[in-house]
Each structure stands twice: as structure tokens, then as C-alpha cells.
Design a protein around this motif. Sequence first.
Motif: not given
Length: 391
Positions: A10-13
Amino acid sequence: MRRGHEVWISTTKAVMVYNTMTKMVPAPPPHVFIKSVQLMKEDGEKRSSIDLNDWAELKHNQNHLSISFLGVYLKNPDAVSYQYKLVGLDSAFSSPMRNNVVNYLSLPPGTYTFKVKAISPDGQVSPKMASFSFVIIPPFYQTFTFRLLAIIFLVLLGFGVQNLVHQRKIKRQKAIEAMKREEKLKIRQQTAEDFHDDLGNKLTRITVLSEILNAKIDKEQADQRGIVDQIKQNAASLYNGTKDILWALDPKSDNLYETLNHIREIGIEVFHDVPVDFEFAAVDEDIQLVKLPMEYSRNITMIFKELLNNILKHADAGQVVFELDQSDKNAIALRVTDDGKGFDSSAAHRGRGINNINARAKRINASLLINSETGKGTSVTLKFSKNQLSN
């Protein structure tokens, strides 16, 4: 977080999912093509480019080429290496190298094909090599046609030089022979003049002195007068004999016309004051062009002098005919015919006179034909080839 064979990141986007069961597809091998072929001058300056779509025909002085090529490999373009070969010059491909430009200097005339292949860092080779074919035309002096013509020219030149040398040799020999002939003619003419002035004058003096002596001798001394008469007759006979020698020595006698005229004079002299009709058939003055060697004119004259004297002594003829027979274009035939008593030629004894005649005929390679029959006269023909006169 891992869930089974999936890995979640998972990333911030966004969230990325990697499937660990998916097989990795290797990068495709590089593709290679030839970018350009440049004609270069000897100093390395660019001259012109060659159209890669056509078969290139280059002149013999267009033999400095610079060939550039490129291997397309997106994964790592700078790591691509190349192997190339110029068919017609190289026997094998070059070692792998990163340089994508190759220069060929002073290529000899011939037919060539440039081939190149690209190699990826992991060793994959381009499935299809790039190639470019061209021919360098040799200069005209290196072509087969020129060499053949050059050989023919040299052969002809050799024959020409040989013929020229041969002709010069022949010309030199002819000049030497002409000088020798001219010298012989001078010697003959001088000899004839000296012979006539010396011997002829002395014989004439002997004759004159004989006549003076004969006038002073008493008529009653018959024996002495007889001896003087014999001296006079022998001197006259010797003088007449020298005339034939003087005539043969004179260069003017070296043609058929003069020879026949001399035979006519001999015939007139032989049959003078005798009941024999001597007929000399007319001859064309064109036969003056028929030149005779000295030995021919001399032997022909002596042959017919002997024959005419034999007719006078033995034939009891009333008519004698001398003629020139030119019916054969390649030969000359001289014939004397009489209407005398003749003889059996098959049984006739060959005396010294006829043997001398045959010997003289052989000296000039002539044939002598005697045709006679008892009571029907005699015909004698002397025949020789015209070709002999030019040798």
C-alpha cells in the motif's frame, strides 16, 4: 501484507498487488539494421552516401567505405555488442565489439556482401543479420577483355617486329645481291671490252700481217702460201669463236630477245652461201622482258649453234626453221626443224656433239626432246620453266 501467492503493497495513493506465481518474460533479442554506407576520400573526408535499397556498383577508385549500423535493444541499448563480416574479404566474423562503425580502406575490385549481427548483454543474438551487397568494378586495364586484347596486341606486335626484322634482313640481302650483280655486270662489261680490244686487235693484226706476208711470197712457193693461208684461216676462225664469248660477256645479252637474235645471226652465218633456206620465225619484242641468267643465254646459244652446224654437215636439208613456242604459259620452248634425211633416234649413236648438247641442257635444268625419223627430217626442242628464271 501477503495473502497466499499475492503480495500487497500500500502506498499513499494506491495499492499494488504482485502475483508471485507469474512467470517472468525475458527481453526480446536485439534487432540490427545498417544505418548508412558512406564513400570516403583518401583523407577521410566524406564523399557521398550509397542508397541501401539498390545493388551498388562502384568504380575502382570508390573503394574507401564507412559502414555504420545499429542494434535496437530497449532494455539496455548501450550494452549491445556487434559482430560483422565482409564476405569476399573476411573469412570469419569479427570478435564482439561495441563500436557500430567500421571502415574499409582501399578495397580491391570484386563482389562483396557486408553482414552484421547484434548481441545483447545476456548473449542473445539478433535473429536476422543485416546485410548490404556491392561490387567494385576493376579498372579497364584489369578486365579480362583488356588483358585478352593486350595479349593479342603483344602477339601481333611480336609477329610485326619479327616480320619487320625479317623484311629488313631480306631487303639487306637483296641490296647485297644487287650490289654483287652490279659488280658482276661491271666486271663482265670491262672483261668484254678488254677482251675485244686486246685479243680482237691482235687477231686482226695477225690476219693483216698474214695478207701482207702472202703478198710478198712468190706465187711459185705454193707450200709457203698454203701455210700463210692456214694461219689466216685459223686467226679468222679464232676471231669468230671469240665473238660468242664476247656476246655472252656483254650484260645486254641477258634476255631472251637478244639470245634469239644472236641465234638468228648464227643461223644466217652458218647457212650463208649454201642451198639451204633458213627461216627464223618472227618473235614479239615483248620477250625482252624475259631476263635470262648468263649461264642460260650462253648455253642456249651454244646448244643451237651445235644443232645448226650438225644440220649443215649431216642432214642434207633444204629448209631449216627456228621458232619460239609459247603455247605453255609456264614454260619456254625453242625448236629447230629441218626437212633433211633424218635418222632413227632410237638406234642412233650418240656422238660427242649430241652429248655436249645434253650436258648443256642439264646445266640450265632444261629438257631436250629429239624427234626424228628416217627420210622425214628432224625436230629438236629445248624446253625450260619460266619459274627457274626468277630464282
